[in-house]
Design a protein around this motif. Structure first.
Motif, PDB file in Angstrom:
ATOM      1  N   ALA A   1      65.903  77.676  18.630  1.00 35.32           N
ATOM      2  CA  ALA A   1      64.903  77.943  17.593  1.00 35.32           C
ATOM      3  C   ALA A   1      65.154  79.296  16.926  1.00 35.32           C
ATOM      4  O   ALA A   1      64.381  80.239  17.091  1.00 35.32           O
ATOM      5  CB  ALA A   1      63.502  77.901  18.198  1.00 35.32           C
ATOM      6  N   PRO A   2      66.231  79.432  16.164  1.00 33.63           N
ATOM      7  CA  PRO A   2      66.549  80.719  15.535  1.00 33.63           C
ATOM      8  C   PRO A   2      65.479  81.181  14.552  1.00 33.63           C
ATOM      9  O   PRO A   2      65.335  82.378  14.308  1.00 33.63           O
ATOM     10  CB  PRO A   2      67.881  80.451  14.826  1.00 33.63           C
ATOM     11  N   GLU A   3      64.706  80.233  14.020  1.00 28.04           N
ATOM     12  CA  GLU A   3      63.665  80.597  13.055  1.00 28.04           C
ATOM     13  C   GLU A   3      62.481  81.312  13.705  1.00 28.04           C
ATOM     14  O   GLU A   3      61.630  81.873  12.996  1.00 28.04           O
ATOM     15  CB  GLU A   3      63.166  79.340  12.331  1.00 28.04           C
ATOM     16  N   ASP A   4      62.425  81.321  15.032  1.00 28.23           N
ATOM     17  CA  ASP A   4      61.304  81.969  15.727  1.00 28.23           C
ATOM     18  C   ASP A   4      61.471  83.474  15.892  1.00 28.23           C
ATOM     19  O   ASP A   4      60.547  84.144  16.368  1.00 28.23           O
ATOM     20  CB  ASP A   4      61.114  81.353  17.115  1.00 28.23           C
ATOM     21  N   PHE A   5      62.651  84.017  15.522  1.00 26.60           N
ATOM     22  CA  PHE A   5      62.922  85.431  15.766  1.00 26.60           C
ATOM     23  C   PHE A   5      63.602  86.056  14.551  1.00 26.60           C
ATOM     24  O   PHE A   5      64.201  85.367  13.721  1.00 26.60           O
ATOM     25  CB  PHE A   5      63.806  85.604  17.010  1.00 26.60           C
ATOM     26  N   ASP A   6      63.504  87.391  14.477  1.00 30.86           N
ATOM     27  CA  ASP A   6      64.109  88.124  13.362  1.00 30.86           C
ATOM     28  C   ASP A   6      65.350  88.901  13.768  1.00 30.86           C
ATOM     29  O   ASP A   6      66.337  88.954  13.033  1.00 30.86           O
ATOM     30  CB  ASP A   6      63.076  89.102  12.773  1.00 30.86           C
ATOM     31  N   VAL A   7      65.299  89.530  14.958  1.00 26.83           N
ATOM     32  CA  VAL A   7      66.392  90.373  15.431  1.00 26.83           C
ATOM     33  C   VAL A   7      66.719  89.980  16.876  1.00 26.83           C
ATOM     34  O   VAL A   7      65.813  89.742  17.680  1.00 26.83           O
ATOM     35  CB  VAL A   7      66.019  91.868  15.375  1.00 26.83           C
ATOM     36  N   VAL A   8      68.007  89.926  17.190  1.00 26.50           N
ATOM     37  CA  VAL A   8      68.476  89.614  18.548  1.00 26.50           C
ATOM     38  C   VAL A   8      69.252  90.811  19.072  1.00 26.50           C
ATOM     39  O   VAL A   8      70.173  91.299  18.417  1.00 26.50           O
ATOM     40  CB  VAL A   8      69.387  88.371  18.565  1.00 26.50           C
ATOM     41  N   ILE A   9      68.903  91.263  20.281  1.00 29.61           N
ATOM     42  CA  ILE A   9      69.565  92.398  20.914  1.00 29.61           C
ATOM     43  C   ILE A   9      69.988  91.988  22.312  1.00 29.61           C
ATOM     44  O   ILE A   9      69.181  91.462  23.082  1.00 29.61           O
ATOM     45  CB  ILE A   9      68.624  93.616  20.990  1.00 29.61           C
ATOM     46  N   SER A  10      71.258  92.223  22.646  1.00 33.49           N
ATOM     47  CA  SER A  10      71.732  91.802  23.959  1.00 33.49           C
ATOM     48  C   SER A  10      72.915  92.647  24.400  1.00 33.49           C
ATOM     49  O   SER A  10      73.679  93.155  23.585  1.00 33.49           O
ATOM     50  CB  SER A  10      72.143  90.325  23.942  1.00 33.49           C
ATOM     51  N   SER A  11      73.061  92.763  25.728  1.00 35.52           N
ATOM     52  CA  SER A  11      74.224  93.435  26.307  1.00 35.52           C
ATOM     53  C   SER A  11      75.373  92.475  26.570  1.00 35.52           C
ATOM     54  O   SER A  11      76.478  92.922  26.885  1.00 35.52           O
ATOM     55  CB  SER A  11      73.811  94.137  27.614  1.00 35.52           C
ATOM     56  N   ALA A  12      75.130  91.172  26.448  1.00 38.09           N
ATOM     57  CA  ALA A  12      76.187  90.173  26.670  1.00 38.09           C
ATOM     58  C   ALA A  12      76.987  90.007  25.381  1.00 38.09           C
ATOM     59  O   ALA A  12      76.683  89.156  24.541  1.00 38.09           O
ATOM     60  CB  ALA A  12      75.593  88.850  27.127  1.00 38.09           C
ATOM     61  N   MET A  13      78.011  90.828  25.234  1.00 43.21           N
ATOM     62  CA  MET A  13      78.763  90.866  23.987  1.00 43.21           C
ATOM     63  C   MET A  13      79.407  89.532  23.632  1.00 43.21           C
ATOM     64  O   MET A  13      79.490  89.164  22.460  1.00 43.21           O
ATOM     65  CB  MET A  13      79.852  91.942  24.079  1.00 43.21           C
ATOM     66  N   ASP A  14      79.884  88.814  24.642  1.00 42.60           N
ATOM     67  CA  ASP A  14      80.565  87.546  24.374  1.00 42.60           C
ATOM     68  C   ASP A  14      79.604  86.510  23.792  1.00 42.60           C
ATOM     69  O   ASP A  14      79.917  85.834  22.817  1.00 42.60           O
ATOM     70  CB  ASP A  14      81.256  87.022  25.634  1.00 42.60           C
ATOM     71  N   LEU A  15      78.412  86.395  24.381  1.00 39.35           N
ATOM     72  CA  LEU A  15      77.430  85.444  23.870  1.00 39.35           C
ATOM     73  C   LEU A  15      76.950  85.846  22.474  1.00 39.35           C
ATOM     74  O   LEU A  15      76.759  84.982  21.607  1.00 39.35           O
ATOM     75  CB  LEU A  15      76.241  85.363  24.832  1.00 39.35           C
ATOM     76  N   GLN A  16      76.786  87.135  22.248  1.00 39.99           N
ATOM     77  CA  GLN A  16      76.383  87.614  20.921  1.00 39.99           C
ATOM     78  C   GLN A  16      77.461  87.320  19.876  1.00 39.99           C
ATOM     79  O   GLN A  16      77.160  86.896  18.751  1.00 39.99           O
ATOM     80  CB  GLN A  16      76.117  89.120  20.976  1.00 39.99           C
ATOM     81  N   LEU A  17      78.707  87.564  20.258  1.00 36.75           N
ATOM     82  CA  LEU A  17      79.807  87.319  19.320  1.00 36.75           C
ATOM     83  C   LEU A  17      79.874  85.838  18.945  1.00 36.75           C
ATOM     84  O   LEU A  17      80.093  85.485  17.788  1.00 36.75           O
ATOM     85  CB  LEU A  17      81.130  87.764  19.941  1.00 36.75           C
ATOM     86  N   LYS A  18      79.649  84.964  19.930  1.00 36.60           N
ATOM     87  CA  LYS A  18      79.690  83.532  19.632  1.00 36.60           C
ATOM     88  C   LYS A  18      78.522  83.132  18.742  1.00 36.60           C
ATOM     89  O   LYS A  18      78.689  82.294  17.839  1.00 36.60           O
ATOM     90  CB  LYS A  18      79.696  82.703  20.913  1.00 36.60           C
ATOM     91  N   LEU A  19      77.348  83.715  18.976  1.00 39.03           N
ATOM     92  CA  LEU A  19      76.222  83.445  18.079  1.00 39.03           C
ATOM     93  C   LEU A  19      76.573  83.830  16.647  1.00 39.03           C
ATOM     94  O   LEU A  19      76.334  83.069  15.703  1.00 39.03           O
ATOM     95  CB  LEU A  19      74.981  84.224  18.531  1.00 39.03           C
ATOM     96  N   ALA A  20      77.138  85.023  16.485  1.00 41.99           N
ATOM     97  CA  ALA A  20      77.519  85.488  15.151  1.00 41.99           C
ATOM     98  C   ALA A  20      78.616  84.607  14.564  1.00 41.99           C
ATOM     99  O   ALA A  20      78.569  84.244  13.378  1.00 41.99           O
ATOM    100  CB  ALA A  20      77.966  86.941  15.206  1.00 41.99           C
ATOM    101  N   ASN A  21      79.583  84.265  15.388  1.00 41.31           N
ATOM    102  CA  ASN A  21      80.703  83.443  14.922  1.00 41.31           C
ATOM    103  C   ASN A  21      80.247  82.041  14.524  1.00 41.31           C
ATOM    104  O   ASN A  21      80.850  81.408  13.654  1.00 41.31           O
ATOM    105  CB  ASN A  21      81.772  83.355  16.004  1.00 41.31           C
TER     106      ASN A  21
END
Length: 335
Positions: A80-100
């Motif tokens: 549900a990406p529409e439920d949030f505005d900003v995502v902050i995480s220390s898991a760089m790999d998961l964040q990179l895949k979200l962005a990718n």
């Protein structure tokens, strides 16, 4: 200036309402210009100064801060990406895949070097090393484990002293733990020998750094492996029972990252929040900052910064992840 923190009692989106959060607070709840929803893996007590500084500059904006684990963040945002505005995480790999995968909003005027961002949609704002944290009493009169190999030797020599008193991440549940484990394994075979030794001592497995540090301070464990240095320093405080070790054989340093989600209904406010994180962390001015700033990129040193590059996603491949977890379980869960 500090702002009133109020718990959320109003109606939430379906996905957010169904989630059990580690913490959920609203800052500046009476503001009526914009309401930001920030999902994060960082404990509120560490992030609160940054939020307070943002609200001081933007008194018309309220910030809803929701805390959960790194793996949960990836699952929740994808659902549900529409439920949030900003995502902050220390898991760089998961964040990179979200962005990718296109979840991040492109912002082309963020003042960061290329190595600290990914395709103008994912941005680093801290750099934090993985550390070995020990309870000094358990090592009184003996050597301090300055390297992973030295830790292995001490644990092997004194198994009765450390049985059930060593802790690390359960990498099946922790996204950050999995990231650190895969990076350690790429750097040295010593990681697997250490996991086997820890497994033979009935290692205690944790979801997160904070819980490990709490048990270490209480004396329930004597060693915490791969704990974030920022959490160790913040939670241990001035307690002389705890010592934080940056292993001298090699250091794994992650960058905490943030992105503005594509579907945010508050793109301007969310972008301002992101820019505030980056400016406060790099300049170290204004309100007190409890998270370390983004350090300069260094090459050829023993402090290896995990890079924001496609190689990060290697171990997110389902087959590779399954194989890695199977090898980890064979080493750590010896039953």
């Amino acid at each position: 200036m500090r702002y009133l923190i109020a718990l959320i009692f109003f109606s939430l989106p379906v996905v957010a309402a169904a989630q059990t959060w580690e913490d959920r607070q609203v800052f500046n709840a009476s503001a009526n210009e914009a309401h930001l929803r920030v999902i994060s893996s960082t404990d509120t007590f560490l992030f609160e100064p940054l939020i307070a500084g943002f609200i001081e500059e933007n008194p018309g904006i309220s910030v809803e801060y929701l805390v959960t684990g790194t793996a949960d963040i990836d699952r929740i945002v994808r659902a549900a990406p529409e439920d949030f505005d900003v995502v902050i995480s220390s898991a760089m790999d998961l964040q990179l895949k979200l962005a990718n995968d296109g979840f991040g909003r492109i912002i082309d005027d963020i003042p960061l070097p290329s190595w600290a961002q990914w395709h103008q949609s994912l941005f680093a704002f801290t750099s934090e090393p993985a550390t070995i944290v020990i309870n000094r009493a358990a090592f009184a009169g003996g050597p301090i484990p300055e390297t992973r190999q030295k830790l292995i030797e001490i644990l092997r020599l004194r198994p009765d002293d450390f049985r059930g008193r060593v802790g690390t991440y359960d990498i099946r549940q922790s996204g950050l733990g999995y990231l650190f484990a895969t990076q350690d394994a790429r750097a040295s075979e010593t990681y697997w020998r250490l996991m086997e030794v820890m497994g033979g001592l009935d290692v205690r497995l944790y979801c997160c750094s904070a819980d490990m540090i709490d048990d270490l301070v209480k004396g329930e464990i004597a060693v915490a492996y791969n704990v974030l240095g920022s959490y160790a320093e913040a939670r241990a405080g001035s307690k002389d029972t705890v010592e934080i070790i940056l292993p001298s054989d090699f250091q794994t340093t992650m960058m905490r990252t943030a992105m503005v989600l594509n579907g945010t209904p508050q793109p301007d406010a969310a972008t301002s929040f992101l820019k505030h994180l980056i400016s406060n962390q790099t300049k170290r001015v204004g309100d007190p900052v409890t998270l370390p700033p983004l350090a300069p990129h260094e090459t050829g040193t023993d402090r290896e910064m995990i890079g924001l590059d496609p190689g990060l996603m290697t171990f997110l491949d389902r087959l590779k992840r399954r194989r890695f977890l199977a090898e980890w379980e064979n080493a750590v869960i010896q039953r």
